[in-house]
Design an enzyme around this catalytic site. Structure first.
Site, PDB file in Angstrom:
ATOM      1  CB  CYS A 337       1.080 -27.996  11.318  1.00  0.00           C
ATOM      2  SG  CYS A 337       0.342 -28.856   9.938  1.00  0.00           S
ATOM      3  NE  ARG A 366      -6.905 -28.494   4.449  1.00  0.00           N
ATOM      4  CZ  ARG A 366      -6.962 -29.216   5.559  1.00  0.00           C
ATOM      5  NH1 ARG A 366      -7.845 -30.192   5.646  1.00  0.00           N
ATOM      6  NH2 ARG A 366      -6.154 -28.967   6.555  1.00  0.00           N
ATOM      7  CD  GLN A 384      -7.291 -26.716   9.933  1.00  0.00           C
ATOM      8  OE1 GLN A 384      -6.211 -26.153   9.978  1.00  0.00           O
ATOM      9  NE2 GLN A 384      -7.418 -27.991   9.616  1.00  0.00           N
ATOM     10  CG  ASP A 386      -4.603 -26.059  13.501  1.00  0.00           C
ATOM     11  OD1 ASP A 386      -4.625 -27.097  14.179  1.00  0.00           O
ATOM     12  OD2 ASP A 386      -3.990 -25.943  12.433  1.00  0.00           O
ATOM     13  CG  HIS A 388       0.173 -27.192  15.499  1.00  0.00           C
ATOM     14  ND1 HIS A 388      -0.418 -26.135  14.845  1.00  0.00           N
ATOM     15  CD2 HIS A 388      -0.121 -28.300  14.788  1.00  0.00           C
ATOM     16  CE1 HIS A 388      -1.029 -26.598  13.757  1.00  0.00           C
ATOM     17  NE2 HIS A 388      -0.866 -27.904  13.708  1.00  0.00           N
ATOM     18  CE  LYS A 472      -7.248 -38.615  10.871  1.00  0.00           C
ATOM     19  NZ  LYS A 472      -8.140 -37.904   9.940  1.00  0.00           N
ATOM     20  CG  HIS A 518      -0.929 -31.757  14.008  1.00  0.00           C
ATOM     21  ND1 HIS A 518      -0.666 -30.976  12.916  1.00  0.00           N
ATOM     22  CD2 HIS A 518       0.147 -32.565  14.147  1.00  0.00           C
ATOM     23  CE1 HIS A 518       0.501 -31.311  12.408  1.00  0.00           C
ATOM     24  NE2 HIS A 518       1.024 -32.275  13.146  1.00  0.00           N
TER      25      HIS A 518
END
Length: 644
Positions: A337, A366, A384, A386, A388, A472, A518
Site C-alpha cells: 500500500c 514478513r 498478495q 493486492d 488499492h 476489515k 485495500h
RNA sequence: GCCGGUGUAGCUCAGUUGGCCAGAGCAGCUGAUUUGUAAUCAGCUGGUCGGCGGUUCGAAUCCGUCCACCGGCUCCA
C-alpha cells in the site's frame, strides 16, 4: 399440576416437582435414554432438579450443540479426575469444550508428559466412567471456594475465583475430584461410551506468553463407539488432503532448508497453476476497471515510517538492509500500500480520475516466528493479489460492494460454499493499538457494515480483529479438517491517504482527501493455493489443472499418432502430455488416475485409422470413442461451464 | 519465540538391549516384452542414518548442541 411447553409448541401437564429426567421419560423411553441435559425457560437446569412451575422445557441430546458441549464438558472433568489420581499434586487451569471435543490445561509440575502417557490416562478415565460416577453440584461462597483451592495449592483456580463476581460459586464433584465449574454437566458419567486423547500441546496460562506454560491435553468423546471411529477416520481422510502432502505429490511446490524455512519454492506445475489463477483474476479485475502496476521488493525505511508500519511492526520485521556507502536503510516490502500511495501521489489527481484502482501481484516479506510456519498457509515470503482503490467518500460504498462482487464470483467459480464473512472492528477498549481519528474509524466501520448489509451477507462481528489502520471485511473458508482460513479481505482506510497527504481536486476546485480500499480476494497466492488444494483434494477444475489431458498410446507403434493428437490439442490451447513410457495401457491408466489428470485419451490401432480417441475421464471411467474435434469441443464446453 | 514429538535412499517405512560392508517396497536407470481401460518381468543405480561435538575398542542406536519438520500456544500489516 404444572404446564410444560415443549419445543414443538405442545404443552404437557406434570405434577409439580417432577424432574426434567422424569419428564423425558414421560415423553418417551428413547428420549430418556438419550437426554444429556435440560434447559428450563432458557436456563440450564440439572436433570434431577424438581420443576415446580410452568415454563418451557428443552431436553438436550447429542443432536444439539448444547447437548454435545455438556457431554464434552463432563468428559473434561473425567480427564482431570483421572490425571489427578495418576499424578498427585498437579494443578489445573481451565478445561473448556471446543468445536470438536475439549481440552484441559494442566500444570504437571515435574511429571514428564507425552502422548505415551495417554493409554494410562485413558485407562483411568475408563475406570471412572465404568463406576458410573455422579456429577455432584454444590454451591459455595467465594471465600469458601478460595479457601478450598488455596489449601489444595492450586493457584490457577484461586486466580480464576478471584476474578469471579462475588456471590455463589458452584463446584462439581466427580468422585474425589472437585472442580470449580459453572456447569452444566451430565447427570453421571454413564453416557460416555467412547473417548480418546488426541494430542498434547504447550499452552500459556491465560494465553499470556509471559506466564507459565501448561500442558494442554486435547481429547474428544462420543456416546457411541462407532461415532469415535468415524471421527478418527475423518481425521485420517483429512490428512490425505493436507496441502503439504498433495503439493509434494503433485509437484506443485517444495521447501528447501538451504533456501530457508517459510520460503516456498514453486515448481513448474505449481507456477503454471498460480499463473492461471493470476490471469483469471486479472481478467476479472480488468472488467472492473483495475490497472496493473509493479513496485519493487524493497522500500526505504522512511516510506514505512510515514505509513506507520515501521512503528507498529518494525521491531518484528526482518532487519533493515543497509547500503554499504551511504548507509541508507531499506526494508523488505511488507506491504504494497505505501508504494501504491506514491503512485497515486505521482501526479495531481482530479475527481474525474476517481475511483483509481491499482492492482499488483505484489510479493511481500514478513518475519514470522519459526514455530508459526506452516506449509503454504503461514510463510515468510508471499504474493498478495493486492489492489488499492482510491475514491471519494461518496463512491466508497459502491466500490466496496463491487469488491464483494469479485470475491463472491471467485468463491462461486471455485466452489467455496462453506465460508464465513467476518466484520473485523477495532477493540473499543484498546484504541491506542490503532492509528487515526475516532471520527474516521466510525465512518469506516459504518461503511463496511452498510456495504455487507447491502450485499445481503450474513456476517459475524469480531471486535479487536481490525487492522491497525482500519476495519476489515474478512472472508474465511473452512478446510478439510474444519480449520478456518482467512482468504479474501477488504479494508477501508482513511489513515494512509492522510499520512501520505493524498489529494484530488473537486469540481469546486477544492483539494479533498480520497478514501482508500485495500483488498485481496485470494488473500495470498500461497494460502489460496493451499486452501484450494485441501478443498479439491488436488482434483482441480479443468480450467486450472496443470495437465488437462494425458494421451496413452497402447504401444510404441502408436506414439507418432499420440504426438499428432497432442499437437492438435495444443493448437486448441488444451494442455496435454503423452505417456511415452514402454508400459501396458493398464499401468498408464493407473498412473494417470493417481496423478489426478482429468482426461485420458487411449490411442491404438482403431483410433489411429479413424482419426479418433478413446476418452476416459478421471474417477468416472470410459466415456467412449470421440473424434478429436468432438473431444476438443467437450473440453471447451466443460471449461466454459466452470467459469460461468 | 515457547511446550511436546519426529528426523534412515526422491517417496513410504524396517532396523528390540550399541557389534559383520545399513534393509524393503515404490520411483529412477538398463534390458526383455509391443501391450486395449487402475501395477509385465529381470537386472542395476542410489543413503557422510538431519548437521556438529562428545562417550566408547566400536554409534543410525547413548549424551549434548544446533537445524528442519509435525501438533499446539502466543503472534499475524
Amino acid at each position: 399440576m404444572i404446564h410444560i411447553t415443549l419445543p414443538d409448541g405442545s404443552v404437557r401437564d406434570f405434577n409439580a416437582g417432577t424432574t426434567a429426567y422424569e419428564m423425558a421419560k414421560g415423553i418417551s423411553e428413547g428420549l430418556a435414554r438419550n437426554v444429556l441435559g435440560a434447559k428450563f425457560d432458557g436456563e440450564y437446569i440439572p436433570l434431577d432438579r424438581p420443576i415446580t412451575k410452568d415454563g418451557a422445557l428443552l431436553l438436550l441430546t447429542w443432536n444439539d450443540e448444547d447437548g454435545k458441549h455438556i457431554f464434552w464438558h463432563t468428559s473434561a472433568h473425567i480427564l482431570a479426575a483421572a490425571v489427578e489420581q495418576l499424578y498427585p499434586g498437579v494443578k489445573f487451569g481451565i478445561g473448556p469444550t471446543i468445536e470438536n471435543g475439549f481440552y484441559y490445561d494442566i500444570d504437571f509440575l515435574d511429571y514428564p508428559i507425552s502422548s505415551d502417557d495417554f493409554p494410562k490416562i485413558e485407562a483411568k478415565m475408563g475406570e471412572i466412567i465404568s463406576q458410573r460416577v455422579k456429577m455432584v453440584r454444590s454451591e459455595v461462597s467465594k471465600q469458601e471456594a478460595l479457601d478450598y483451592f488455596s489449601k489444595k495449592g492450586d493457584e490457577y483456580k484461586v486466580e480464576l475465583i478471584r476474578d469471579l463476581e462475588d456471590g455463589t460459586i458452584s463446584f462439581y464433584k466427580t468422585g474425589d475430584f472437585v472442580d470449580l465449574c459453572r456447569g452444566p454437566h451430565l447427570y453421571d458419567t454413564a453416557p460416555i461410551k467412547a473417548f480418546k486423547l488426541l494430542n498434547t500441546a504447550g499452552a500459556y496460562w491465560r494465553g499470556d506468553e509471559k506466564r507459565k506454560q501448561l500442558v494442554r491435553i486435547y481429547a474428544i468423546s462420543f456416546p457411541k463407539k462407532k461415532e469415535l471411529d468415524d471421527y478418527l477416520l475423518m481425521l485420517e481422510e483429512a490428512k490425505k488432503r493436507d496441502h503439504r502432502k498433495l503439493g509434494k505429490e503433485l509437484e506443485l511446490f517444495t521447501f528447501s532448508q538451504k533456501v530457508g524455512s517459510g520460503l516456498p519454492i514453486w515448481l513448474p506445475k505449481g507456477a503454471a497453476l498460480r499463473e492461471r489463477l493470476e490471469n483469471f483474476l486479472k481478467k476479472v479485475q480488468k472488467t472492473y476497471g483495475y490497472q496493473q502496476v509493479i513496485t519493487p521488493h524493497i522500500g526505504n525505511v522512511e516510506l514505512y515510517k510515514l505509513s506507520g508500519h515501521y512503528q507498529k511492526y518494525g521491531a518484528d520485521s526482518f532487519r533493515p538492509i543497509t547500503t554499504p556507502q551511504e548507509g541508507e536503510e531499506f526494508l523488505l516490502k511488507p506491504m504494497n500500500c505505501p508504494h501504491h500511495c506514491e503512485i497515486y501521489a505521482s501526479k495531481p489527481r482530479s475527481y474525474r480520475d476517481l475511483p483509481l484502482r491499482l492492482a499488483e501481484f505484489g510479493t511481500v516479506y514478513r518475519y514470522e516466528q519459526s514455530g508459526e510456519l506452516h506449509g503454504l498457509t503461514r510463510v515468510r515470503g508471499f504474493t498478495q493479489d493486492d489492489a488499492h482503490i482510491f475514491c471519494t467518500p461518496d463512491q466508497l460504498k459502491e466500490e466496496f460492494c463491487k469488491v464483494i462482487d469479485i470475491i463472491l464470483y471467485i468463491f462461486k467459480v471455485l466452489k467455496f460454499k462453506d465460508y464465513i464473512v467476518q466484520v473485523s472492528l477495532r477493540d473499543p477498549d484498546n484504541k491506542e493499538k490503532y492509528i487515526g481519528s475516532d471520527e474516521n474509524w466510525e465512518k469506516a466501520e459504518r461503511a463496511i457494515i452498510e456495504a455487507a448489509e447491502e450485499k445481503g451477507l450474513a456476517t459475524v462481528v469480531e471486535k479487536g480483529e481490525a487492522a491497525f489502520y482500519g476495519p476489515k471485511l474478512d472472508f474465511m473458508v473452512k478446510d478439510a479438517i474444519g480449520r478456518k482460513w482467512q482468504l479474501g479481505t477488504v479494508q477501508v482506510d482513511y489513515n494512509l491517504p492522510e499520512r501520505f497527504e493524498l489529494e484530488y481536486i473537486s469540481p469546486e476546485q477544492e483539494k479533498l482527501r480520497p478514501v482508500m480500499i485495500h483488498r485481496a480476494p485470494f488473500g495470498s497466492m500461497e494460502r489460496f493455493v493451499a486452501v484450494l488444494l485441501e478443498h479439491t483434494a488436488g482434483k482441480f477444475p479443468l480450467w486450472l489443472t496443470p495437465e488437462q489431458v494425458i494421451i496413452l498410446p497402447i504401444s510404441e507403434k502408436f506414439q507418432e499418432y499420440a504426438l499428432k493428437v497432442q499437437k492438435i490439442l495444443d493448437m486448441n490451447d488444451i494442455r496435454a502430455i503423452v505417456d511415452e513410457r514402454n508400459e501396458k495401457a493398464g499401468r498408464k491408466i493407473r498412473d494417470a488416475e493417481m496423478n489426478k489428470i482429468p482426461f485420458m485419451l487411449i490411442v491404438g490401432e482403431k483410433e489411429e485409422s479413424g482419426e479418433l480417441v478413446s476418452v476416459r475421464e478421471h474417477t468416472v471411467g470410459d466415456k467412449g470413442v470421440f473424434t478429436i474435434a468432438d473431444f476438443v469441443s467437450l473440453i471447451k464446453e466443460r471449461m466454459k461451464e466452470e467459469l460461468e
